[in-house]
Design an enzyme around this catalytic site. Structure first.
Site, PDB file in Angstrom:
ATOM      1  CE1 TYR A  99      -3.649  -2.430   0.239  1.00 35.70           C
ATOM      2  CE2 TYR A  99      -2.378  -3.397   2.031  1.00 35.70           C
ATOM      3  CZ  TYR A  99      -3.401  -3.473   1.108  1.00 35.70           C
ATOM      4  OH  TYR A  99      -4.176  -4.594   1.046  1.00 35.70           O
ATOM      5  CG  ASP A 103       4.186   1.666  -4.573  1.00 39.26           C
ATOM      6  OD1 ASP A 103       5.353   2.075  -4.594  1.00 39.26           O
ATOM      7  OD2 ASP A 103       3.879   0.463  -4.406  1.00 39.26           O
ATOM      8  CD  GLN A 132      -3.273   7.420   3.469  1.00 42.98           C
ATOM      9  OE1 GLN A 132      -3.892   8.331   2.906  1.00 42.98           O
ATOM     10  NE2 GLN A 132      -2.136   6.954   2.994  1.00 42.98           N
ATOM     11  CD  GLU A 135       8.677   6.599   1.124  1.00 42.98           C
ATOM     12  OE1 GLU A 135       9.383   5.780   0.502  1.00 42.98           O
ATOM     13  OE2 GLU A 135       8.492   7.768   0.738  1.00 42.98           O
ATOM     14  CG  ASP A 136       2.119   6.958   4.156  1.00 45.57           C
ATOM     15  OD1 ASP A 136       2.583   8.117   4.097  1.00 45.57           O
ATOM     16  OD2 ASP A 136       0.935   6.733   4.456  1.00 45.57           O
ATOM     17  CB  SER A 137       2.898   2.711   8.264  1.00 43.49           C
ATOM     18  OG  SER A 137       3.894   1.811   7.843  1.00 43.49           O
TER      19      SER A 137
HETATM   20  O1  TRH Z   1       2.283  -1.298   2.571  1.00 45.54           O
HETATM   21  P1  TRH Z   1       3.721  -0.986   2.645  1.00 45.54           P
HETATM   22  O2  TRH Z   1       4.609  -2.074   2.971  1.00 45.54           O
HETATM   23  O3  TRH Z   1       4.096  -0.330   1.309  1.00 45.54           O
HETATM   24  C1  TRH Z   1       5.245  -0.133   0.593  1.00 45.54           C
HETATM   25  C2  TRH Z   1       5.175  -0.816  -0.724  1.00 45.54           C
HETATM   26  O4  TRH Z   1       5.430  -2.174  -0.546  1.00 45.54           O
HETATM   27  C3  TRH Z   1       6.163  -0.238  -1.681  1.00 45.54           C
HETATM   28  O5  TRH Z   1       6.297  -1.021  -2.839  1.00 45.54           O
HETATM   29  C4  TRH Z   1       7.483  -0.066  -1.012  1.00 45.54           C
HETATM   30  O6  TRH Z   1       8.318   0.536  -1.881  1.00 45.54           O
HETATM   31  C5  TRH Z   1       7.287   0.789   0.205  1.00 45.54           C
HETATM   32  O7  TRH Z   1       6.436   0.091   1.121  1.00 45.54           O
HETATM   33  C6  TRH Z   1       8.561   1.176   0.888  1.00 45.54           C
HETATM   34  O8  TRH Z   1       3.983   0.150   3.781  1.00 45.54           O
HETATM   35  P2  TRH Z   1       3.614   1.678   3.929  1.00 45.54           P
HETATM   36  O9  TRH Z   1       4.462   2.532   3.053  1.00 45.54           O
HETATM   37  O10 TRH Z   1       3.670   1.952   5.345  1.00 45.54           O
HETATM   38  O11 TRH Z   1       2.116   1.809   3.407  1.00 45.54           O
HETATM   39  C7  TRH Z   1       1.016   1.372   4.110  1.00 45.54           C
HETATM   40  C8  TRH Z   1      -0.145   2.314   3.890  1.00 45.54           C
HETATM   41  O12 TRH Z   1      -1.330   1.721   4.380  1.00 45.54           O
HETATM   42  C9  TRH Z   1       0.022   3.626   4.600  1.00 45.54           C
HETATM   43  O13 TRH Z   1      -0.441   4.683   3.794  1.00 45.54           O
HETATM   44  C10 TRH Z   1      -0.885   3.486   5.812  1.00 45.54           C
HETATM   45  C11 TRH Z   1      -1.970   2.634   5.254  1.00 45.54           C
HETATM   46  N1  TRH Z   1      -2.780   1.878   6.217  1.00 45.54           N
HETATM   47  C12 TRH Z   1      -4.127   2.166   6.327  1.00 45.54           C
HETATM   48  O14 TRH Z   1      -4.630   3.073   5.660  1.00 45.54           O
HETATM   49  N2  TRH Z   1      -4.889   1.439   7.183  1.00 45.54           N
HETATM   50  C13 TRH Z   1      -4.383   0.424   7.937  1.00 45.54           C
HETATM   51  O15 TRH Z   1      -5.141  -0.215   8.702  1.00 45.54           O
HETATM   52  C14 TRH Z   1      -2.994   0.152   7.833  1.00 45.54           C
HETATM   53  C15 TRH Z   1      -2.388  -0.932   8.670  1.00 45.54           C
HETATM   54  C16 TRH Z   1      -2.217   0.887   6.959  1.00 45.54           C
END
Ligand code: TRH
Length: 377
Positions: A15, A17, A255, A273-275
Site C-alpha cells: 500500500y 505507493d 488512512q 515508508e508511509d506508516s
Molecule cells: O504497505 P507498505 O509495505 O508499502 C510499501 C510498498 O510495498 C512499496 O512497494 C514499497 O516501496 C514501500 O512500502 C517502501 O507500507 P507503507 O508505506 O507503510 O504503506 C502502508 C499504507 O497503508 C500507509 O499509507 C498506511 C496505510 N494503512 C491504512 O490506511 N490502514 C491500515 O489499517 C494500515 C495498517 C495501513
C-alpha cells in the site's frame, strides 16, 4: 488560474505507493488549491485507504482529487503543468512527447523514496536530460536540510496532540474499532511483513509484569501471529490472551483512521515508508520494519535513519532501541532487547516527541514541491 498537477503511481505491491501518492495528491489540492489528477494503475489499492473510491471507475473525484485509472493502452491527454512520476515509475512514452510538444513549459519531477542516507542531499533537485529535450528533476524527501522534506499536513501535529490529550475522544475512536482498553494496559500497534522475530517479542510481552494490548490490523503478519497463538485462523474482531498479553485483530482501517490508531498507541510497529513516517508524527516510540531490498541494500537505509534518530539519546537508550530495531529487521530473538528497552521507556517517549517537533519545524514535502515549481518558473 491555478496550476494543474498530475501524479503517476504504479502500484508495485502493498500500500505504500498508493498511500504516499494519495496523501500527497490530497494535500496539494486541499492546502495549495491546485488542480490535481492522480493516475494509478491499480485503483483497488486505493479502496483500502479510502473506501469511497470506486475501483472500477476510469475517472472519479475524491477529496478534491481527480483519480484516473492509468490504462495499459494510454490515450493521449493534455499534460498538466507539473508532472510527477512517483518512485521512478515509467511515464507513458506518448505523454512525454505530449509534454514536450504542448506549447507550455512542463515541470517533470521524479518523486523518490524516502531515505536518511547522506547522498540524498547531494542528489535532491538535480536535473537529468531526457528524450524530446526535456529535463527531469529528482525530488528526494528527507530528514535533513537540502532535501525535499517530509509529507505532513499543515495542522497534523496540532490535531494529533488534541486527540491524544482527550481521553474520551480516544476511547470513542477505539470503541468504534471494537477495542476496549483496560486500565493500566499499554497499547501497541503491529503493522508488519512476515517476521521470524515475532514469537520472541510476543513471548516477552506475555511474560512481562505489566499488561499489553496488541492491536493488529489485518495483513501479512497474521500468519505468524496465528502460529504463535496456535489457532487455525485469525480475522478482524478476533481476540486472544496469553499471560500479560491481549491481542486483538482489527480491520484494515481507512488512512486517516490509521493515524488515529497510531495516536492511541504507546508504541507502534510499522513498515514500508508511509506508516513509518506517520508513526514518527504520532510522537511515540516506534519500531520500523524496513521494506527489504535485494542484496540487503535496505540495511544502509535503516542504519542511516538510526544514526539520525538516535542523536541526543543517552548511550543506554540508543543501544536499547538500536538493538530492538536490528533484531526485528534481522528476524532474530528480541526478547532481551525488549526487556532492556523497558528501563529506557520514559526517555524514549520524550525523545519521540522531540524528534517529531524537530522534523515538523521544517517545510513539508508538498510545500517544498510547490516552492520548487515556483522557483523553476
Ligand atoms: O504497505 P507498505 O509495505 O508499502 C510499501 C510498498 O510495498 C512499496 O512497494 C514499497 O516501496 C514501500 O512500502 C517502501 O507500507 P507503507 O508505506 O507503510 O504503506 C502502508 C499504507 O497503508 C500507509 O499509507 C498506511 C496505510 N494503512 C491504512 O490506511 N490502514 C491500515 O489499517 C494500515 C495498517 C495501513
Amino acid at each position: 488560474m491555478q496550476a494543474s498537477w498530475e501524479i503517476f503511481c504504479s502500484v508495485v505491491d502493498n500500500y505504500g505507493d498508493a498511500g504516499v501518492t494519495w496523501r500527497l495528491a490530497r494535500q496539494l489540492a486541499a492546502e495549495h488549491g491546485l488542480r490535481v489528477r492522480l493516475w494509478i494503475d491499480d485503483p483497488a489499492a486505493l479502496v483500502r485507504l479510502c473506501p469511497e473510491v470506486d475501483a472500477s471507475a476510469s475517472r472519479q473525484w475524491q477529496a478534491g482529487v481527480e483519480i484516473c485509472r492509468w490504462p495499459a493502452d494510454w490515450q493521449p491527454v493534455e499534460p498538466a503543468d507539473v508532472v510527477i512520476e512517483a518512485f521512478a515509475c515509467q511515464l507513458p512514452e506518448a505523454h512525454v512527447v505530449a509534454m514536450a510538444n504542448c506549447g507550455r513549459r512542463v515541470l517533470w519531477l521524479n518523486l523518490e523514496y524516502l531515505s536518511a542516507e547522506d547522498w540524498v542531499c547531494g542528489c535532491h533537485g538535480l536535473p537529468s536530460l531526457q528524450p524530446e529535450g526535456l529535463q527531469k528533476f529528482f525530488f528526494f524527501p528527507g530528514f535533513a536540510e537540502n532535501t525535499g522534506g517530509l509529507l505532513r499536513e499543515h495542522d497534523l501535529i496540532e490535531r494529533r496532540r488534541a486527540f491524544q490529550a482527550d481521553a474520551a475522544v480516544r476511547a470513542a475512536f477505539l470503541q468504534s474499532l471494537g477495542v476496549q482498553a483496560r486500565p493500566g494496559e499499554r497499547l501497541v500497534s503491529l503493522f508488519a511483513y512476515e517476521n521470524a522475530a515475532l514469537p520472541g517479542w510476543l513471548d516477552a510481552l506475555a511474560q512481562h509484569t505489566s499488561p499489553t494490548l496488541l492491536l493488529v490490523p489485518e495483513g501479512r503478519i497474521l500468519g505468524d501471529l496465528q502460529r504463535w497463538l496456535e489457532v487455525p485462523a485469525l480475522a478482524a474482531g478476533d481476540g486472544q490472551r496469553r499471560g500479560a498479553l491481549r491481542i486483538q485483530v482489527l480491520p484494515f482501517v481507512r488512512q486517516d483512521d490509521y493515524d488515529r490508531l497510531l495516536w492511541c498507541c504507546d508504541f507502534n510497529a510499522v513498515r514500508g515508508e508511509d506508516s513509518f513516517l506517520r508513526a514518527q508524527w504520532a510522537g511515540r516510540p516506534l519500531l520500523w520494519q524496513i521494506y527489504p531490498q535485494a542484496e540487503g541494500a535496505h540495511w544502509d537505509k535503516l542504519e542511516a535513519f538510526l544514526a539520525l534518530y538516535l542523536e541526543g539519546l543517552s548511550p543506554s537508550g540508543a543501544d536499547a532501541l538500536q538493538a530492538l530495531w536490528r533484531a526485528w529487521n534481522a528476524g532474530e530473538e528480541m526478547g532481551a532487547a525488549w526487556t532492556a528497552l523497558q528501563d529506557e521507556w520514559p526517555e524514549l517517549c520524550g525523545h519521540a516527541e522531540r524528534w517529531c517537533a524537530r522534523q515538523a519545524a521544517r517545510p513539508d514535502l508538498a510545500a517544498a514541491l510547490v516552492q520548487f515549481y515556483t522557483d523553476w518558473l
